[in-house]
Design a protein around this motif. Structure first.
Motif, PDB file in Angstrom:
ATOM      1  N   THR A   1      68.014 114.826  38.033  1.00  0.00           N
ATOM      2  CA  THR A   1      68.365 114.362  39.382  1.00  0.00           C
ATOM      3  C   THR A   1      67.995 115.390  40.442  1.00  0.00           C
ATOM      4  O   THR A   1      67.326 115.072  41.445  1.00  0.00           O
ATOM      5  N   ILE A   2      68.407 116.646  40.206  1.00  0.00           N
ATOM      6  CA  ILE A   2      68.118 117.704  41.174  1.00  0.00           C
ATOM      7  C   ILE A   2      66.623 118.004  41.223  1.00  0.00           C
ATOM      8  O   ILE A   2      66.039 118.227  42.292  1.00  0.00           O
ATOM      9  N   GLY A   3      65.958 118.001  40.071  1.00  0.00           N
ATOM     10  CA  GLY A   3      64.525 118.289  40.022  1.00  0.00           C
ATOM     11  C   GLY A   3      63.708 117.299  40.812  1.00  0.00           C
ATOM     12  O   GLY A   3      62.766 117.662  41.527  1.00  0.00           O
ATOM     13  N   LEU A   4      64.055 116.010  40.689  1.00  0.00           N
ATOM     14  CA  LEU A   4      63.356 114.981  41.459  1.00  0.00           C
ATOM     15  C   LEU A   4      63.674 115.094  42.951  1.00  0.00           C
ATOM     16  O   LEU A   4      62.803 114.886  43.805  1.00  0.00           O
ATOM     17  N   PHE A   5      64.904 115.456  43.247  1.00  0.00           N
ATOM     18  CA  PHE A   5      65.331 115.538  44.648  1.00  0.00           C
ATOM     19  C   PHE A   5      64.613 116.675  45.389  1.00  0.00           C
ATOM     20  O   PHE A   5      64.193 116.516  46.540  1.00  0.00           O
ATOM     21  N   VAL A   6      64.450 117.843  44.719  1.00  0.00           N
ATOM     22  CA  VAL A   6      63.829 118.999  45.393  1.00  0.00           C
ATOM     23  C   VAL A   6      62.354 119.143  45.035  1.00  0.00           C
ATOM     24  O   VAL A   6      61.709 120.104  45.430  1.00  0.00           O
ATOM     25  N   HIS A   7      61.822 118.186  44.236  1.00  0.00           N
ATOM     26  CA  HIS A   7      60.402 118.202  43.833  1.00  0.00           C
ATOM     27  C   HIS A   7      60.033 119.464  43.057  1.00  0.00           C
ATOM     28  O   HIS A   7      58.976 120.066  43.275  1.00  0.00           O
TER      29      HIS A   7
ATOM     30  N   GLN B   1      62.498 120.236  36.387  1.00  0.00           N
ATOM     31  CA  GLN B   1      62.259 119.079  35.527  1.00  0.00           C
ATOM     32  C   GLN B   1      61.838 119.504  34.120  1.00  0.00           C
ATOM     33  O   GLN B   1      62.224 118.881  33.126  1.00  0.00           O
ATOM     34  N   ALA B   2      61.038 120.563  34.045  1.00  0.00           N
ATOM     35  CA  ALA B   2      60.637 121.083  32.729  1.00  0.00           C
ATOM     36  C   ALA B   2      61.855 121.585  31.966  1.00  0.00           C
ATOM     37  O   ALA B   2      61.985 121.363  30.755  1.00  0.00           O
ATOM     38  N   ASP B   3      62.752 122.238  32.697  1.00  0.00           N
ATOM     39  CA  ASP B   3      63.983 122.727  32.078  1.00  0.00           C
ATOM     40  C   ASP B   3      64.842 121.552  31.601  1.00  0.00           C
ATOM     41  O   ASP B   3      65.471 121.605  30.536  1.00  0.00           O
ATOM     42  N   ALA B   4      64.868 120.464  32.380  1.00  0.00           N
ATOM     43  CA  ALA B   4      65.620 119.273  31.987  1.00  0.00           C
ATOM     44  C   ALA B   4      65.024 118.644  30.733  1.00  0.00           C
ATOM     45  O   ALA B   4      65.750 118.207  29.826  1.00  0.00           O
ATOM     46  N   LEU B   5      63.686 118.590  30.673  1.00  0.00           N
ATOM     47  CA  LEU B   5      63.035 118.032  29.481  1.00  0.00           C
ATOM     48  C   LEU B   5      63.317 118.894  28.252  1.00  0.00           C
ATOM     49  O   LEU B   5      63.458 118.371  27.139  1.00  0.00           O
ATOM     50  N   ASN B   6      63.415 120.190  28.468  1.00  0.00           N
ATOM     51  CA  ASN B   6      63.769 121.076  27.363  1.00  0.00           C
ATOM     52  C   ASN B   6      65.162 120.734  26.845  1.00  0.00           C
ATOM     53  O   ASN B   6      65.398 120.677  25.632  1.00  0.00           O
ATOM     54  N   ASN B   7      66.104 120.484  27.756  1.00  0.00           N
ATOM     55  CA  ASN B   7      67.450 120.081  27.343  1.00  0.00           C
ATOM     56  C   ASN B   7      67.435 118.719  26.657  1.00  0.00           C
ATOM     57  O   ASN B   7      68.232 118.468  25.742  1.00  0.00           O
ATOM     58  N   LEU B   8      66.533 117.836  27.092  1.00  0.00           N
ATOM     59  CA  LEU B   8      66.416 116.526  26.448  1.00  0.00           C
ATOM     60  C   LEU B   8      65.929 116.681  25.009  1.00  0.00           C
ATOM     61  O   LEU B   8      66.412 115.993  24.099  1.00  0.00           O
ATOM     62  N   SER B   9      64.995 117.585  24.819  1.00  0.00           N
ATOM     63  CA  SER B   9      64.529 117.848  23.446  1.00  0.00           C
ATOM     64  C   SER B   9      65.663 118.444  22.610  1.00  0.00           C
ATOM     65  O   SER B   9      65.760 118.202  21.410  1.00  0.00           O
ATOM     66  N   ASP B  10      66.547 119.207  23.286  1.00  0.00           N
ATOM     67  CA  ASP B  10      67.695 119.766  22.572  1.00  0.00           C
ATOM     68  C   ASP B  10      68.624 118.668  22.062  1.00  0.00           C
ATOM     69  O   ASP B  10      69.243 118.817  21.005  1.00  0.00           O
ATOM     70  N   VAL B  11      68.739 117.558  22.828  1.00  0.00           N
ATOM     71  CA  VAL B  11      69.555 116.434  22.371  1.00  0.00           C
ATOM     72  C   VAL B  11      68.987 115.884  21.067  1.00  0.00           C
ATOM     73  O   VAL B  11      69.721 115.624  20.107  1.00  0.00           O
ATOM     74  N   GLY B  12      67.654 115.724  21.036  1.00  0.00           N
ATOM     75  CA  GLY B  12      67.013 115.277  19.796  1.00  0.00           C
ATOM     76  C   GLY B  12      67.238 116.256  18.665  1.00  0.00           C
ATOM     77  O   GLY B  12      67.478 115.857  17.516  1.00  0.00           O
ATOM     78  N   SER B  13      67.188 117.535  19.004  1.00  0.00           N
ATOM     79  CA  SER B  13      67.427 118.572  17.992  1.00  0.00           C
ATOM     80  C   SER B  13      68.839 118.480  17.444  1.00  0.00           C
ATOM     81  O   SER B  13      69.067 118.586  16.235  1.00  0.00           O
TER      82      SER B  13
END
Length: 388
Positions: A46-52, A57-69
């Protein structure tokens, strides 16, 4: 807080060597990690998209991969605790290592995708909008990840779980990457350089390196990693504390997953001792190792003659010859069998696992030097490679 949760949700939490309790620990850590990471993904995206910010966003995707992990770890613990069956008589403990490989794969995929996007942002930068809310979210994220590192690392060490240790290390890596993302956001206040893409690239490389390290940590047990030296030394000292054992050799350990270790070894005993008494003590040692180390053990006992001065003196001479060739070599199962024309000296030579010397050349070297002691000695040598 983690101690409170452990006591609340895990029965018999002190008996962490028990497979049921071990699974409960793994399940608790995995669920906590999933909840924390989902919260972080939602806020960071949310914040990554808001501030461009591609770094956020890369950090968020890293956390998303952590969910899969974490999901892979959760199912890994569940499957690893399945009861042995006809096709898998040693159990399913290696599912936990497979879960670790899945974690590594997901980390690598996200890291490579993030690296691609970050490099693009260096050459085609977008204006990043500074936001104090984004700063607060990233600071909170750092503290959450530090807590996740703490409980995954602590419990991973307690139950000896490679997947939880990997999750803990991944959380610590996330602290570094999130801090870098925070720095990128702050730097947008003082420079027009594409720091977002540059730091996003650095973050992505750290993620990729973390994935490679996790992969190494999980693939090694599947390939057959050498057991811990401190553990082997402890086991050998424990066995030698009994009355009958005179020496230990040919020790091999097989890892079928945490809590599913199998070991075989040879123990030298006095050939003049009562075989029934020896057998009884060997059985006692096997049971004691199971209780103390949780390792299924099979011991073969070798009777040796310790009352023949000539044999003992000759064995020492041969040992000196062998160790003159390489100080890391040793001998065992030494026997002397007199014959009509010559005397056979039958023994095994133990060499390190990474020693690449030709077995035949080594046998010839030893035999030639033994014949200098007495030309009637004929060596019958078996070369063993150490498995520990």
């Amino acid at each position: 807080m983690i101690n409170y949760l452990v006591k609340k949700f895990i029965d018999d939490y002190d008996d962490y060597k028990n497979q049921r309790v071990r699974q409960a620990y793994g399940t608790l850590c995995s669920i906590l990690s999933i909840i924390c990471n989902i919260i972080l993904v939602i806020f960071k995206i949310t914040i990554g998209l808001f501030v461009h910010s591609v770094a956020i966003q890369a950090d968020a995707l890293n956390n998303l991969s952590d969910v899969g992990s974490n999901l892979a770890s959760l199912f890994g613990f569940k499957l690893a605790n399945k009861h042995p069956d006809n096709d898998h008589p040693y159990g399913h403990g290696r599912y936990e290592y497979i879960a670790g490989m899945i974690i590594a794969f997901l980390i690598l995929v996200v890291g490579i995708q993030s690296l691609k996007e970050s490099v693009v942002k260096i050459f085609v930068p977008e204006k990043v909008t500074f936001s104090i809310v984004a700063v607060i979210i990233l600071v909170v994220s750092i503290f959450i990840k530090l807590w996740m590192y703490y409980f995954n690392h602590q419990i991973g060490n307690k139950i000896d779980s490679s997947s939880l240790k990997a999750a803990g290390q991944d959380s610590l890596n996330d602290v570094v990457t999130t801090f870098a993302t925070l720095v990128a956001l702050l730097l947008t206040l003082i420079t027009d350089l594409p720091v977002d893409g540059i730091i996003g690239t650095i973050v992505s490389i750290i993620v990729i390196l973390a994935g490679i390290n996790v992969f190494k940590d999980t693939i090694n047990p599947l390939l057959g990693l050498a057991p811990d030296k401190a553990l082997i030394d402890s086991i050998e000292h424990f066995i030698m504390s009994y009355e009958k054992p005179l020496g230990i050799h040919d020790l091999m350990m097989h890892d079928y997953g945490p809590g599913r270790m199998f070991m075989t070894l040879h123990v030298e005993v006095d050939s003049r001792e009562d075989i029934m008494k020896i057998h009884e003590e060997i059985d006692d040692i096997e049971r004691a190792i199971q209780e103390k180390y949780h390792i299924h053990t099979t011991i073969h006992y070798d009777p040796v003659d310790i009352h023949n001065p000539q044999l003992l003196a000759l064995k020492q001479q041969v040992l000196e010859i062998v160790q003159h060739i390489n100080e890391n070599y040793s001998i065992h199962d030494f026997r002397m069998v007199p014959g009509k024309n010559h005397t056979n000296l039958i023994f095994d030579v133990l060499i390190p696992a990474n020693d690449q010397i030709s077995h035949q050349i080594l046998k010839n070297m030893i035999s030639a030097q033994v014949k200098q002691i007495n030309d009637e000695y004929h060596c019958v040598i078996e070369i063993d490679h150490a498995f520990v």
